[in-house]
Design a protein around this motif. Structure first.
Motif, short mmCIF file in Angstrom:
data_model
loop_
_atom_site.label_atom_id
_atom_site.label_comp_id
_atom_site.label_asym_id
_atom_site.label_seq_id
_atom_site.Cartn_x
_atom_site.Cartn_y
_atom_site.Cartn_z
N ILE A 277 0.83 -1.20 0.00
CA ILE A 277 0.00 0.00 0.00
C ILE A 277 0.87 1.26 0.00
O ILE A 277 0.50 2.28 -0.57
N LYS A 278 2.04 1.18 0.62
CA LYS A 278 2.93 2.34 0.69
C LYS A 278 3.66 2.61 -0.61
O LYS A 278 4.21 3.70 -0.80
N LYS A 279 3.68 1.65 -1.51
CA LYS A 279 4.41 1.81 -2.75
C LYS A 279 3.72 2.82 -3.66
O LYS A 279 2.50 2.78 -3.81
N PRO A 280 4.47 3.71 -4.30
CA PRO A 280 3.84 4.71 -5.17
C PRO A 280 3.12 4.09 -6.36
O PRO A 280 2.16 4.67 -6.87
N GLU A 281 3.58 2.90 -6.82
CA GLU A 281 2.89 2.27 -7.95
C GLU A 281 1.54 1.70 -7.53
O GLU A 281 0.80 1.19 -8.38
N ALA A 484 4.09 0.78 -14.44
CA ALA A 484 4.36 0.64 -13.01
C ALA A 484 5.65 1.34 -12.63
O ALA A 484 5.75 1.96 -11.56
N GLU A 485 6.65 1.28 -13.49
CA GLU A 485 7.94 1.89 -13.18
C GLU A 485 7.87 3.42 -13.19
O GLU A 485 8.58 4.08 -12.44
N GLU A 486 7.02 3.97 -14.02
CA GLU A 486 6.86 5.43 -14.02
C GLU A 486 6.26 5.92 -12.71
O GLU A 486 6.64 6.97 -12.19
N PHE A 487 5.32 5.15 -12.18
CA PHE A 487 4.78 5.52 -10.87
C PHE A 487 5.82 5.31 -9.77
O PHE A 487 5.88 6.06 -8.81
N ARG A 488 6.64 4.30 -9.94
CA ARG A 488 7.63 3.95 -8.91
C ARG A 488 8.81 4.91 -8.90
O ARG A 488 9.25 5.36 -7.84
N TYR A 489 9.33 5.24 -10.07
CA TYR A 489 10.55 6.02 -10.16
C TYR A 489 10.34 7.43 -10.73
O TYR A 489 11.26 8.23 -10.75
#
Length: 504
Positions: A277-281, A484-489
């Motif tokens: 839940i804490k992950k930006p993605e 997913a990576e764009e949301f993550r990084y």
């Protein structure tokens, strides 16, 4: 490269001939026996059509009340059902949506995307059968609740399955096809009800999930789900069945398996939902999708589906030709969604969402202003040409983006390990707002008038469009991993996983 992924990826590299691995393992010949005669596009399209049939049933669930309520009221004669019962006939399916959403994420992760849809079809057929053979209004309400429950169950499930089996180049088209199927289901339920008794119309609507079940029974499971369950050989076979063995597809398969393997390792160490839940993605797309889905409902587009005949009576100024106007509106909705499917391939999601939001707002406010002038008697007689013209613009532009894209993008934005949870929460929020708008619409029409109701929907759409302008990302031609990576990084960030894979 991550050592844990090496054996699986070596199998892929050794498999230069399509279905080579499947032939080595007789236990999985079910996929290899289907020869790749057709291009991957047609295999994806055929299986997606099974999900489209489920969405046909979802559209019929939303639209059947528009013909069910008038026919039941006519059967009652002078002892008509009160406004409260009328609103429940329309809204009980949307209330059941919430309960369907609650189990959808769990079942799609537990049973798989394909198996969950097959089970769903059984309940759907049962619900339509109960309505078709109902002897009183209580059984009709029960059948409506079951079909609404299935509609909620399908909400996150359909886009996730279609998104995972589709190539990036076709994914937008197929996901848009889900919304087109819903609109087509609304049209078919209205068409059946225009010429047939509501009971016969309901039984015909039950044929949609039956057809979908037959198609999906012969379909391979989603490769992304198989990878998440560490069923690597089946994942490879399924991926090749759907996507082929081109170098680009092979690279995407390698990335997907490597990504899922790393996530399983992390999960074995953490084993807590709070970390996901804490992950930006997870939370970034969740916030975007919740707002997007609520905007869709507050634009009032599903109110038009549920109360079409009553709305057309006001816009025309008479009860004549209301069914013809209803069917014309349904056809226009389908045309708009076909247009959207074409535009999505050319201009992407974000521009279409903003364009649709702006013009949906303008058409709603213009319609509200025109009806208010009629209310003040500044304009003495309503002109069907003007009122229906504004309604036609509203239906067309809203279905170009606002009503289409949330269902399109919910299958794209979430990472695989949180797709069930994220899509389930997102669609649950739209179910709550769907129920609220459908249940309160008759009271709003009576209390605020049609002009006040449309003004409320227009302002709500405007506020939502402003939010989307600042936060909605573009997903066109991107793989699910890239999104997913764009949301993550961030957009300019570089994935560590992709760096490792490239170096290997």
């Amino acid at each position: 490269m991550d050592r844990a992924t090496a054996p699986e990826l070596e199998k892929i590299n050794a498999n230069d001939h399509e279905y080579g691995i499947a032939n080595e393992n007789p236990k999985h010949k079910v996929y290899s026996e289907v020869q790749p005669t057709y291009l991957p596009f047609w295999r994806q399209a055929f299986i997606a059509f099974g999900s489209f049939m489920m969405s046909f049933s979802a559209g019929a669930t939303a639209g059947i009340s528009a013909i069910l309520i008038p026919q039941l009221q006519n059967e009652k004669g002078h002892n008509k059902y009160p406004l409260e019962m009328e609103s429940w006939l329309a809204a009980i399916a949307s209330l059941a949506l919430v309960f369907g959403n609650m189990i959808s994420g769990y079942l799609m992760d537990r049973l798989g995307r394909r198996a969950s849809q097959i089970l769903l079809s059984v309940f759907y057929i049962g619900g339509w059968t109960i309505i078709g053979f109902a002897g009183n209004i209580h059984f009709i309400l029960l059948g409506r609740f079951i079909t609404g429950f299935c509609q909620g169950w399908l909400g996150p499930l359909g886009p996730v399955f279609v998104g995972e089996i589709s190539s990036p180049a076709y994914r937008g088209l197929f996901l848009a096809g889900l919304s087109l199927s819903i609109a087509s289901g609304v049209f078919m339920s209205h068409l059946f009800g225009t010429y047939l008794h509501w009971s016969h119309a309901s039984l015909l609507c039950g044929a949609f999930p039956l057809i979908g079940c037959i198609i999906l029974y012969f379909a391979p499971e989603s490769p992304a789900w198989l990878a998440s369950k560490n069923q690597i050989e089946r994942c490879i076979q399924s991926f090749q069945w759907y996507r082929g063995t081109s170098p680009a597809m092979k690279l995407e398969l390698e990335k997907m398996i490597a990504d899922q393997t790393k996530k399983r390792e992390e999960k074995s160490k953490i084993k807590t939902l709070t970390d996901n839940i804490k992950k930006p993605e997870f939370w970034k797309p969740l916030c975007i999708m919740i707002v997007f889905f609520i905007v869709t409902q507050l634009s009032g587009i599903n109110v038009i589906c549920a109360y079409t005949t009553n709305i057309m009576e006001v816009l025309i100024g008479t009860d004549k030709n209301t069914y013809a106007a209803m069917l014309a509106t349904d056809i226009l909705r389908v045309i708009a969604l076909v247009t959207a499917c074409i535009l999505l391939r050319k201009i992407g999601r974000r521009p279409l969402a903003i364009f649709s939001g702006v013009f949906t707002t303008l058409s709603l406010i213009s319609l509200a202003f025109y009806l208010y002038l009629i209310e003040l008697r500044i304009i003495r007689h309503i002109s069907p040409f003007v009122s229906l013209g504004l309604m036609a613009i509203y239906v067309f532009v809203s279905n170009l983006g606002i009503s289409l894209l949330p269902w399109n993008m919910v299958g794209e934005l979430f990472a695989t390990e949180t797709k069930g949870l994220g899509s389930g929460i997102s669609v649950m929020m739209t179910s709550l707002s769907y129920f609220a708008t459908i249940k309160t619409a008759p009271a709003m029409f009576q209390g605020l008038g049609h002009h006040g109701t449309y003004l409320f929907y227009g302002i709500s759409t405007l506020l939502g469009t402003i939010f989307l302008y600042f936060y909605l990302p573009e997903t066109r031609d991107k793989t699910l991993l890239q999104i997913a990576e764009e949301f993550r990084y961030g957009k300019k960030g570089k994935s560590k996983e992709l760096t490792n894979l490239t170096a290997a």
